[in-house]
Design a protein around this motif. Structure first.
Motif, PDB file in Angstrom:
ATOM      1  N   GLU A  25       0.826  -1.205   0.000  1.00 31.80           N
ATOM      2  CA  GLU A  25       0.000   0.000   0.000  1.00 31.80           C
ATOM      3  C   GLU A  25       0.864   1.260   0.000  1.00 31.80           C
ATOM      4  N   ASN A  27       3.821   1.551  -1.270  1.00 33.01           N
ATOM      5  CA  ASN A  27       4.396   1.655  -2.613  1.00 33.01           C
ATOM      6  C   ASN A  27       3.365   2.201  -3.593  1.00 33.01           C
ATOM      7  N   MET A  28       2.095   1.806  -3.439  1.00 34.35           N
ATOM      8  CA  MET A  28       1.036   2.308  -4.317  1.00 34.35           C
ATOM      9  C   MET A  28       0.862   3.811  -4.136  1.00 34.35           C
ATOM     10  N   GLU A  29       0.946   4.295  -2.890  1.00 36.38           N
ATOM     11  CA  GLU A  29       0.804   5.726  -2.644  1.00 36.38           C
ATOM     12  C   GLU A  29       1.933   6.500  -3.304  1.00 36.38           C
ATOM     13  N   ILE A  30       3.133   5.967  -3.257  1.00 40.27           N
ATOM     14  CA  ILE A  30       4.279   6.623  -3.890  1.00 40.27           C
ATOM     15  C   ILE A  30       4.080   6.653  -5.402  1.00 40.27           C
ATOM     16  N   GLN A  31       3.628   5.531  -5.970  1.00 39.20           N
ATOM     17  CA  GLN A  31       3.404   5.474  -7.409  1.00 39.20           C
ATOM     18  C   GLN A  31       2.270   6.402  -7.818  1.00 39.20           C
ATOM     19  N   ALA A  32       1.218   6.496  -7.005  1.00 37.21           N
ATOM     20  CA  ALA A  32       0.100   7.377  -7.324  1.00 37.21           C
ATOM     21  C   ALA A  32       0.551   8.833  -7.306  1.00 37.21           C
ATOM     22  N   SER A  34       3.528   9.905  -7.885  1.00 38.24           N
ATOM     23  CA  SER A  34       4.384  10.082  -9.052  1.00 38.24           C
ATOM     24  C   SER A  34       3.535  10.250 -10.314  1.00 38.24           C
ATOM     25  N   LEU A  35       2.471   9.467 -10.434  1.00 40.02           N
ATOM     26  CA  LEU A  35       1.582   9.560 -11.587  1.00 40.02           C
ATOM     27  C   LEU A  35       0.879  10.915 -11.632  1.00 40.02           C
ATOM     28  N   TYR A  38       3.366  13.518 -12.780  1.00 43.11           N
ATOM     29  CA  TYR A  38       3.617  13.392 -14.215  1.00 43.11           C
ATOM     30  C   TYR A  38       2.460  13.998 -15.020  1.00 43.11           C
TER      31      TYR A  38
END
Length: 68
Positions: A25, A27-32, A34-35, A38
């Protein structure tokens, strides 16, 4: 005594599963994040947000439809 060992190992397994889930979870927050960053940086060049000029649209019909 073996009952206590089984119960202890079960709670360790559950704790490990919880830790793994929390890592996923996080890691998902970090990726979100980042998205989102972007998308915000590239929103001016996004054709879904700005549209496509009719002169450069490759999907525009070349001929008009005429009904008789």
């Amino acid at each position: 005594m073996s009952g206590k060992m089984c119960s202890g190992s079960t709670s360790i397994i559950q704790a490990q599963k919880l830790v793994d889930q929390l890592r996923v979870e996080a890691n998902m927050e970090i990726q979100a994040a980042s998205l989102v960053r972007y998308c915000q940086e590239h929103r001016r060049s996004d054709p879904l947000l700005t549209g496509i000029a009719a002169s450069s649209n490759p999907f525009k019909d070349k001929k008009t439809c005429v009904l008789l």
